[in-house]
Design a protein around this motif. Structure first.
Motif, mmCIF file in Angstrom:
data_model
loop_
_atom_site.group_PDB
_atom_site.id
_atom_site.type_symbol
_atom_site.label_atom_id
_atom_site.label_comp_id
_atom_site.label_asym_id
_atom_site.label_seq_id
_atom_site.Cartn_x
_atom_site.Cartn_y
_atom_site.Cartn_z
ATOM 1 N N LEU A 12 0.815 -1.203 0.000
ATOM 2 C CA LEU A 12 0.000 0.000 0.000
ATOM 3 C C LEU A 12 0.856 1.264 0.000
ATOM 4 O O LEU A 12 0.453 2.298 -0.490
ATOM 5 C CB LEU A 12 -0.930 0.015 1.220
ATOM 6 C CG LEU A 12 -2.026 -1.027 1.238
ATOM 7 C CD1 LEU A 12 -2.796 -0.964 2.555
ATOM 8 C CD2 LEU A 12 -2.980 -0.821 0.069
ATOM 9 N N LYS A 13 2.043 1.159 0.573
ATOM 10 C CA LYS A 13 2.928 2.299 0.688
ATOM 11 C C LYS A 13 3.489 2.716 -0.664
ATOM 12 O O LYS A 13 3.822 3.872 -0.879
ATOM 13 C CB LYS A 13 4.076 1.933 1.636
ATOM 14 C CG LYS A 13 4.658 3.083 2.369
ATOM 15 C CD LYS A 13 5.673 2.573 3.362
ATOM 16 C CE LYS A 13 6.031 3.640 4.355
ATOM 17 N NZ LYS A 13 7.063 3.215 5.263
ATOM 18 N N GLY A 14 3.592 1.809 -1.595
ATOM 19 C CA GLY A 14 4.139 2.130 -2.913
ATOM 20 C C GLY A 14 5.624 1.827 -2.988
ATOM 21 O O GLY A 14 6.286 1.592 -1.993
ATOM 22 N N THR A 15 6.116 1.880 -4.187
ATOM 23 C CA THR A 15 7.518 1.600 -4.413
ATOM 24 C C THR A 15 8.343 2.839 -4.132
ATOM 25 O O THR A 15 8.000 3.933 -4.541
ATOM 26 C CB THR A 15 7.734 1.163 -5.879
ATOM 27 O OG1 THR A 15 6.886 0.051 -6.148
ATOM 28 C CG2 THR A 15 9.166 0.803 -6.145
ATOM 29 N N VAL A 34 12.519 8.572 -2.670
ATOM 30 C CA VAL A 34 11.157 9.079 -2.808
ATOM 31 C C VAL A 34 10.199 7.918 -3.020
ATOM 32 O O VAL A 34 10.595 6.836 -3.430
ATOM 33 C CB VAL A 34 11.015 10.066 -3.993
ATOM 34 C CG1 VAL A 34 11.839 11.308 -3.765
ATOM 35 C CG2 VAL A 34 11.349 9.420 -5.300
ATOM 36 N N ASN A 35 8.935 8.178 -2.756
ATOM 37 C CA ASN A 35 7.877 7.237 -3.051
ATOM 38 C C ASN A 35 7.430 7.504 -4.489
ATOM 39 O O ASN A 35 7.346 8.657 -4.903
ATOM 40 C CB ASN A 35 6.721 7.462 -2.076
ATOM 41 C CG ASN A 35 5.662 6.409 -2.173
ATOM 42 O OD1 ASN A 35 5.412 5.852 -3.241
ATOM 43 N ND2 ASN A 35 5.018 6.137 -1.060
ATOM 44 N N VAL A 40 5.593 15.778 -8.160
ATOM 45 C CA VAL A 40 6.810 16.469 -8.586
ATOM 46 C C VAL A 40 7.034 17.707 -7.719
ATOM 47 O O VAL A 40 8.161 17.996 -7.313
ATOM 48 C CB VAL A 40 6.738 16.826 -10.086
ATOM 49 C CG1 VAL A 40 7.859 17.759 -10.497
ATOM 50 C CG2 VAL A 40 6.761 15.558 -10.935
ATOM 51 N N ALA A 41 5.974 18.449 -7.398
ATOM 52 C CA ALA A 41 6.090 19.642 -6.554
ATOM 53 C C ALA A 41 6.661 19.285 -5.181
ATOM 54 O O ALA A 41 7.488 20.024 -4.638
ATOM 55 C CB ALA A 41 4.732 20.319 -6.399
ATOM 56 N N SER A 42 6.263 18.158 -4.631
ATOM 57 C CA SER A 42 6.776 17.712 -3.339
ATOM 58 C C SER A 42 8.259 17.356 -3.433
ATOM 59 O O SER A 42 9.039 17.632 -2.515
ATOM 60 C CB SER A 42 5.976 16.509 -2.860
ATOM 61 O OG SER A 42 6.518 15.970 -1.695
#
Length: 136
Positions: A12-15, A34-35, A40-42
Motif C-alpha cells: 500500500l505504501k508504494g515503491t 522518494v515514493n 513532482v512539486a513535493s
C-alpha cells in the motif's frame, strides 16, 4: 499471518526508489529516496530543503513555484508539478530556476539614464560601427 500483513502494508505504501537531482551551477547531485506516488512539486520542495540544509551554492531559495524539474527521458519539457515522480520512469533529474519574464518598462517611467540615446544595444552597435568606419 504477521508476515502477510507487513507485506500488504508495504504494498500500500508504494515503491520507493533513489533519485538523483542535479542543480545547475552546483558541485554535484542531491540524492534521496522518494515514493513513486509523490508529486513532482513535493520532490522539488524536498530537494530545495535538502540543498539548503547541506549549505550548497549557489543559494536557491525555497519558493517551489520558482523551479522546474527536467528528466532526460522526457526531453526538453519540464515535468508537470501535479504529476507523480514515478510516472516519468526516470531516476535522474535536473532542477533549475524558471526563466523570469522581463519587466516591461514604460517610457514615461524610465529613468533618463536607462534610455539614454533611445535605442537598443543593436542600434548602438551599428551606430558605433558606422562612426568608426566613417572616421577612418
Amino acid at each position: 499471518m504477521l508476515l502477510y500483513k507487513q507485506k500488504k502494508n508495504h504494498a500500500l505504501k508504494g515503491t520507493r526508489f533513489l533519485i538523483s537531482i542535479t542543480v545547475l551551477g552546483s558541485a554535484g547531485p542531491i540524492r534521496f529516496v522518494v515514493n513513486e506516488d509523490e508529486l513532482v512539486a513535493s520532490v522539488i520542495d524536498h530537494a530545495l530543503k535538502l540543498y539548503a540544509r547541506e549549505g550548497r551554492l549557489p543559494v536557491l531559495g525555497s519558493i517551489i513555484d520558482n523551479f522546474m524539474i527536467y528528466s532526460p527521458i522526457a526531453g526538453t519539457e519540464a515535468l508537470v508539478p501535479w504529476e507523480t515522480i514515478g510516472s516519468t520512469g526516470g531516476r535522474n533529474f535536473f532542477l533549475c530556476k524558471k526563466p523570469q519574464p522581463e519587466k516591461a518598462v514604460d517610457d514615461e517611467k524610465a529613468s533618463p539614464m536607462s534610455r539614454k540615446g533611445g535605442g537598443s544595444w543593436k542600434s548602438w552597435f551599428h551606430k558605433s560601427r558606422n562612426h568608426k568606419i566613417s572616421s577612418h
